[in-house]
Motif scaffolding. Structure first.
Motif, PDB file in Angstrom:
ATOM      1  N   VAL A 150      29.765  50.263  -4.738  1.00 39.14           N
ATOM      2  CA  VAL A 150      29.960  49.721  -6.017  1.00 39.14           C
ATOM      3  C   VAL A 150      31.043  50.272  -6.712  1.00 39.14           C
ATOM      4  CG1 VAL A 150      29.194  49.595  -8.598  1.00 39.14           C
ATOM      5  CG2 VAL A 150      27.430  49.389  -6.536  1.00 39.14           C
ATOM      6  N   VAL A 337      25.684  46.887  -3.923  1.00 41.59           N
ATOM      7  CA  VAL A 337      26.736  46.231  -4.672  1.00 41.59           C
ATOM      8  C   VAL A 337      25.869  44.701  -5.351  1.00 41.59           C
ATOM      9  CG1 VAL A 337      28.839  44.843  -4.511  1.00 41.59           C
ATOM     10  CG2 VAL A 337      28.592  46.944  -3.248  1.00 41.59           C
ATOM     11  N   LEU A 341      26.240  45.899  -9.258  1.00 41.11           N
ATOM     12  CA  LEU A 341      27.585  45.638  -9.493  1.00 41.11           C
ATOM     13  C   LEU A 341      27.604  44.762 -10.773  1.00 41.11           C
ATOM     14  CD1 LEU A 341      30.658  45.412  -8.771  1.00 41.11           C
ATOM     15  CD2 LEU A 341      30.338  43.123  -7.894  1.00 41.11           C
TER      16      LEU A 341
END
Length: 408
Positions: A150, A337, A341
């Motif tokens: 991330v 992610v 994110l």
């Protein structure tokens, strides 16, 4: 001036202490910095007055700090590091930024249609909403020494997001300006705003890279960096005031370009040394930038927040989160992610307030002051509410992704 300098230093000290107190609650220090800036700013205690915020010397220091914390992003733009993400990074940036623009614009267009407000104003909200303020997320990365997919995705994405945000916003603003008054901003100025900082930073960064290759010792390395940043800011300031007077260059982009160039000229070991040596200065720059972010925010606006503010905060958050999730999922990026994110992309206020000022100037200049009031009131209230919530959620995103070191 001396009194203003003393008040500013006192404010920074109070913000630092507030950050420490907040950290003990397992929250990011930036939250304390932001709240301290807001409470000590011109709308509350007034330790930081409006005169101070408008002073040339103060704005010059903030420009330098913005350029300096751009280094944190630029040093991540090493070709070897970003090559692995390549297409995935670009696609995810576009889905979360353009997705946010589309979602916010459509939501406000629907509401404005029924409220009797010109529908074109919806695109102003969309243009303001798509940009992300990198400083809050960067301060969390710095404070908690986050490390993982991330973090590795967020840092270069912050740069690309800024470029997309500038391009889309100024295109929308040019459209609105032409709609209300015939307009003065040429569409040709949009690439100028993006590429001039990149070119200036690249030139000064190349010069810094040559010196850094031969420079050893913490003091000399810091001298090269500080001189390089100062020269970069001075060139940017000269271009703003003497050449490109109708636009404002992005000083963070100057810093990003400056550091990206020298980062690709020196070895990984040397880059790590440079980053470690510069970290204390970076920490001070982040503190100053966040306090400057919080000072103009009026906490009274929380009480006056209405439908538009609520709609803006919720729809923008959905656009950022789901836009990032869809893009990362389509490009088969790591699961963390895909899931988290979007949470790190929620901080927004610094960019939103700058963009709001530009849109409102266009509307007022075109004889639509009542529309400027709608934009200004909505975004100002959203900036106060969203920034507090966003900082907490951004830290939570890093935490759930398993990228925060408990020891930190």
């Amino acid at each position: 001036m001396i009194l203003n300098v003393f008040c500013w230093i006192l404010t920074l000290a109070a913000a630092f202490a507030a950050g420490k107190a907040v950290s003990k609650r397992k929250l990011p220090a930036i939250l304390g910095w932001l709240i301290a800036g807001m409470l000590l700013g011109p709308h509350a205690v007034k330790l930081v007055s409006q005169d101070l915020l408008d002073a040339v010397w103060y704005r010059s220091i903030i420009m330098w700090m913005q350029c300096a914390f751009g280094i944190m992003l630029g040093t991540e733009l090493v070709w070897k590091k970003i090559r692995a993400y390549g297409k995935a990074l670009v696609v995810t940036t576009l889905t979360q930024s353009l997705g946010t623009f589309a979602l916010v614009s459509l939501a406000f267009a629907a509401v404005f249609h029924f409220m009797g407000v010109p529908v074109y104003l919806a695109f102003a909200f969309g243009g303001i909403a798509l940009a992300t303020a990198p400083a809050p997320a960067l301060s969390i990365v710095s404070e908690f020494h986050t490390k993982g997919p991330v973090t590795d995705t967020l840092l270069p994405m912050a740069v690309l997001d800024d470029v997309v945000g500038i391009a889309v916003f100024f295109t929308v603003n040019a459209f609105i300006t032409r709609t209300v008054s015939g307009g003065e901003i040429s569409l040709a100025m949009i690439p100028v705003m993006i590429f001039v900082p990149v070119i200036v930073g690249a030139v000064t960064g190349a010069a810094a890279g040559i010196f850094l290759k031969k420079t050893e010792g913490k003091g000399k390395i810091l001298a090269v960096l500080c001189i390089g940043i100062t020269v970069t800011v001075l060139i940017g300031y000269w271009l703003n005031t003497e050449v490109l007077m109708s636009i404002t260059l992005n000083y963070m982009l100057l810093g990003v370009s400056f550091s990206a160039v020298f980062s690709n000229m020196i070895s990984e070991e040397k880059l790590q040394t440079v980053s470690n040596d510069f970290h204390p200065i970076l920490a001070i720059c982040l503190l100053g930038a966040i306090v400057d972010l919080g000072a103009p925010l009026d906490y009274h606006l929380i009480l006056g927040a209405g439908l538009y503010t609520f709609l803006y905060i919720v729809v923008r958050a959905c656009g950022k989160y789901f836009g990032a999730r869809v893009g990362a999922g389509c490009m088969k990026m790591p699961e963390t992610v895909q899931k988290y994110l979007g949470l790190t992309l929620l901080p927004h206020s610094g960019v939103s307030l700058v963009f709001t000022g530009i849109v409102c100037a266009s509307l007022e200049g075109g004889g639509e002051p009542e529309l400027a009031v709608i934009v200004k009131g909505t975004i100002a209230a959203a900036a106060v509410i969203n920034e507090i919530i966003a900082v907490i959620l951004a830290k939570k995103g890093f935490s759930m992704a398993g990228e925060i070191r408990e020891a930190a």
